[in-house]
Design an enzyme around this catalytic site. Sequence first.
Site, PDB file in Angstrom:
ATOM      1  CD  GLU A  35      42.421  45.813  40.203  1.00  0.00           C
ATOM      2  OE1 GLU A  35      41.683  45.978  39.196  1.00  0.00           O
ATOM      3  OE2 GLU A  35      42.091  45.094  41.159  1.00  0.00           O
ATOM      4  CE1 TYR A  40      26.844  47.878  41.544  1.00  0.00           C
ATOM      5  CE2 TYR A  40      27.071  50.134  40.755  1.00  0.00           C
ATOM      6  CZ  TYR A  40      27.318  49.166  41.714  1.00  0.00           C
ATOM      7  OH  TYR A  40      28.040  49.484  42.828  1.00  0.00           O
ATOM      8  CB  CYS A  76      32.478  44.023  44.685  1.00  0.00           C
ATOM      9  SG  CYS A  76      33.313  44.158  46.276  1.00  0.00           S
ATOM     10  CG  HIS A  77      38.004  46.675  43.519  1.00  0.00           C
ATOM     11  ND1 HIS A  77      38.192  45.364  43.925  1.00  0.00           N
ATOM     12  CD2 HIS A  77      38.959  46.910  42.584  1.00  0.00           C
ATOM     13  CE1 HIS A  77      39.217  44.843  43.271  1.00  0.00           C
ATOM     14  NE2 HIS A  77      39.701  45.760  42.443  1.00  0.00           N
ATOM     15  CG  ASN A 129      32.109  40.308  47.101  1.00  0.00           C
ATOM     16  OD1 ASN A 129      32.291  39.167  47.484  1.00  0.00           O
ATOM     17  ND2 ASN A 129      33.037  41.005  46.490  1.00  0.00           N
TER      18      ASN A 129
END
Length: 157
Positions: free
Chosen positions: A151, A93, A124-125, A116
Amino acid sequence: MTHSILASPIGDILLTGDRHGLSGLYTAQHGKKPTDIGERVDSDFAEVRRQLDEYFAGERDMFDVVLSPVGTMFQRRVWEALRRIDYGSTVSYTQLANQIGNPKAVRAVGGANGRNPISIIVPCHRVVGADGKIVGYAGGFHAKRWLLDHEIAHLSR
């Protein structure tokens, strides 16, 4: 406003949109889903569904669908910064606040991240705590962990 439901490895996903583009993407665990979603019209979301299917198959790492999120100017700046986080990467953040040029706005960045409306596509993950640990995700901890692992597993393709 219309909507569609997409089955995915993290559960059903609610897609919402209007004539301007995709306005929402919510996991089953998402606590802030809209209540007025209009009629179900899967054909309105054919391209979004195709790109999400490719993402979940490990064949896509970027999205190019038209987005129409509703939020404040600050939230939209944060959501744009989220789209610049590379696939398979994470930022804190604090790093995100620095990227938008407002290093003292860490809490506000966290709030915007949590609001979001288009998760996964606006990733946002990919935001984690300062220590690198997985923290808060409106779509549920399990979904966030799955998306990050997915990912990382497909980075080498």
